[in-house]
Motif scaffolding. Structure first.
Motif, PDB file in Angstrom:
ATOM      1  N   ARG A  78       0.833  -1.216   0.000  1.00 38.73           N
ATOM      2  CA  ARG A  78       0.000   0.000   0.000  1.00 38.73           C
ATOM      3  C   ARG A  78       0.858   1.252   0.000  1.00 38.73           C
ATOM      4  O   ARG A  78       0.523   2.255  -0.621  1.00 38.73           O
ATOM      5  CB  ARG A  78      -0.945  -0.010   1.199  1.00 38.73           C
ATOM      6  N   ALA A  79       1.974   1.199   0.727  1.00 37.04           N
ATOM      7  CA  ALA A  79       2.857   2.371   0.748  1.00 37.04           C
ATOM      8  C   ALA A  79       3.497   2.570  -0.623  1.00 37.04           C
ATOM      9  O   ALA A  79       3.582   3.704  -1.125  1.00 37.04           O
ATOM     10  CB  ALA A  79       3.927   2.194   1.818  1.00 37.04           C
ATOM     11  N   ASN A 138       2.190   1.711  -3.424  1.00 38.67           N
ATOM     12  CA  ASN A 138       1.118   2.209  -4.271  1.00 38.67           C
ATOM     13  C   ASN A 138       0.921   3.710  -4.058  1.00 38.67           C
ATOM     14  O   ASN A 138       0.806   4.477  -5.008  1.00 38.67           O
ATOM     15  CB  ASN A 138      -0.168   1.450  -3.959  1.00 38.67           C
ATOM     16  N   SER A 139       0.912   4.116  -2.795  1.00 38.16           N
ATOM     17  CA  SER A 139       0.559   5.512  -2.535  1.00 38.16           C
ATOM     18  C   SER A 139       1.661   6.472  -2.994  1.00 38.16           C
ATOM     19  O   SER A 139       1.363   7.591  -3.392  1.00 38.16           O
ATOM     20  CB  SER A 139       0.182   5.720  -1.068  1.00 38.16           C
ATOM     21  N   ALA A 191       0.927   7.409  -6.602  1.00 32.92           N
ATOM     22  CA  ALA A 191      -0.416   7.886  -6.957  1.00 32.92           C
ATOM     23  C   ALA A 191      -0.322   9.247  -7.644  1.00 32.92           C
ATOM     24  O   ALA A 191       0.526  10.070  -7.312  1.00 32.92           O
ATOM     25  CB  ALA A 191      -1.276   7.979  -5.707  1.00 32.92           C
ATOM     26  N   SER A 201      -4.404  12.815  -4.755  1.00 34.83           N
ATOM     27  CA  SER A 201      -4.751  12.460  -3.381  1.00 34.83           C
ATOM     28  C   SER A 201      -6.238  12.157  -3.344  1.00 34.83           C
ATOM     29  O   SER A 201      -7.002  12.623  -4.168  1.00 34.83           O
ATOM     30  CB  SER A 201      -4.429  13.603  -2.429  1.00 34.83           C
ATOM     31  N   HIS A 227     -10.974  12.997  -6.191  1.00 30.88           N
ATOM     32  CA  HIS A 227      -9.525  13.001  -6.086  1.00 30.88           C
ATOM     33  C   HIS A 227      -9.012  14.402  -6.348  1.00 30.88           C
ATOM     34  O   HIS A 227      -9.566  15.124  -7.155  1.00 30.88           O
ATOM     35  CB  HIS A 227      -8.916  12.030  -7.099  1.00 30.88           C
ATOM     36  N   PHE A 254       2.321  13.707  -5.246  1.00 34.28           N
ATOM     37  CA  PHE A 254       1.435  13.104  -6.241  1.00 34.28           C
ATOM     38  C   PHE A 254       1.973  13.341  -7.661  1.00 34.28           C
ATOM     39  O   PHE A 254       3.139  13.074  -7.910  1.00 34.28           O
ATOM     40  CB  PHE A 254      -0.004  13.598  -6.043  1.00 34.28           C
ATOM     41  N   LEU A 282       5.911  10.163   1.805  1.00 36.93           N
ATOM     42  CA  LEU A 282       5.054   9.450   2.764  1.00 36.93           C
ATOM     43  C   LEU A 282       4.966  10.257   4.046  1.00 36.93           C
ATOM     44  O   LEU A 282       5.959  10.798   4.523  1.00 36.93           O
ATOM     45  CB  LEU A 282       5.648   8.079   3.078  1.00 36.93           C
ATOM     46  N   ASP A 329       3.969   6.583   8.366  1.00 32.10           N
ATOM     47  CA  ASP A 329       3.852   5.558   7.337  1.00 32.10           C
ATOM     48  C   ASP A 329       5.160   4.784   7.286  1.00 32.10           C
ATOM     49  O   ASP A 329       6.123   5.118   7.953  1.00 32.10           O
ATOM     50  CB  ASP A 329       3.531   6.194   5.978  1.00 32.10           C
TER      51      ASP A 329
END
Ligand code: ZN
Length: 259
Positions: free
Chosen positions: A92-93, A95-96, A99, A102, A128, A143, A162, A166
């Motif tokens: 997940r980290a 992935n974020s 991205a 947001s 978003h 982002f 991050l 995180d």
């Protein structure tokens, strides 16, 4: 079966298991891995059984899932050793930090104050946020800006993006580098943002905007993002007339929604 359920837990009830062996059979029609006991047309026992619960003996034909790019495939492979274990633990980290936008949603956290599984509940419109192509003065890129701004230090910038708390310290810079290289080859939206970067760093640098052209009809009830198969266009300076469709416009320094 009902008899067994009624007796379950009663004194003297003995739980038994039936050993079906391994799922050693392949459906000849769709390739699913099956147990012999799952065959159609029981009780006959053919050497090459047919199966119904997967594809109705070939009547239902579904495309196979698209294979991911080789690098992602290796990361997702559970036999891939420490690198893929580290990736999946922090997926997940990873992935974020790649991205483009947001997430803007009103999250209802109260729902988790009672016992039970974690629930992710949002209310109202989900949307978003996407900023300008270049961060405001003094602000670090985030982002989509990470694809455009200060890309000489991109890996460091992504890891720093991050929030504290995180798992930035658990992320592997070489994996971040690998995902970045993969997206630059396979992700059309990433490539459009890279084009913007190149335009911005050109000697005759002009104002740059990106327009991700939506192909939804106006009657669409979902404000979905264009998929990557829809072409995204990079246009310098002036967009001219609006196409009348819901496009996403990323300005050099601020965001505009066109509805
Ligand atoms: Zn089948």
């Amino acid at each position: 079966m009902i008899r067994e359920l009624l007796d379950f837990g009663k004194p003297g009830f003995e739980q038994t298991y039936m050993d079906l062996g391994c799922p050693d059979f392949l459906c000849q029609k769709c390739g699913s891995t099956m147990w012999y006991e799952e065959r159609a047309n029981k009780p006959s026992r053919p050497e090459t059984p047919e199966f119904s619960i997967c594809c109705l003996q070939g009547k239902v034909v579904l495309d196979f899932l698209k294979q991911p790019p080789e690098y992602l495939k290796e990361l997702l492979d559970y036999r891939g050793g420490m690198r893929s274990i580290k990736f999946r633990e922090n997926i997940r980290a990873y992935n974020s930090i790649f991205a483009f936008t947001s997430m803007g949603a009103k999250i209802d956290r109260a729902v988790n104050f009672r016992p039970g599984s974690y629930v992710y509940k949002i209310s109202g419109q989900n949307y978003h946020r996407i900023g300008g192509l270049i961060p405001s003065d003094g602000k670090p890129p985030k982002f989509a800006q990470l694809y455009v701004y200060d890309t000489e230090n991109e890996i460091h910038n992504r890891l720093s993006s991050l929030k504290s708390g995180d798992s930035a310290k658990n992320l592997d810079a070489t994996i971040v580098q690998g995902i970045k290289d993969m997206l630059d080859v396979y992700n059309r939206v990433a490539r459009v943002f890279r084009m913007a970067r190149d335009r911005l760093s050109a000697p005759d640098n002009k104002e740059v905007h990106i327009k991700l052209i939506g192909t939804r009809s106006d009657s669409s009830r979902q404000y979905t993002m264009p998929t990557t198969s829809e072409i995204a266009a990079l246009i310098v300076r002036d967009f001219g007339q609006s196409s009348g469709r819901r496009d996403i416009v990323v300005e050099q320094r601020e965001m505009v929604y066109k509805e």
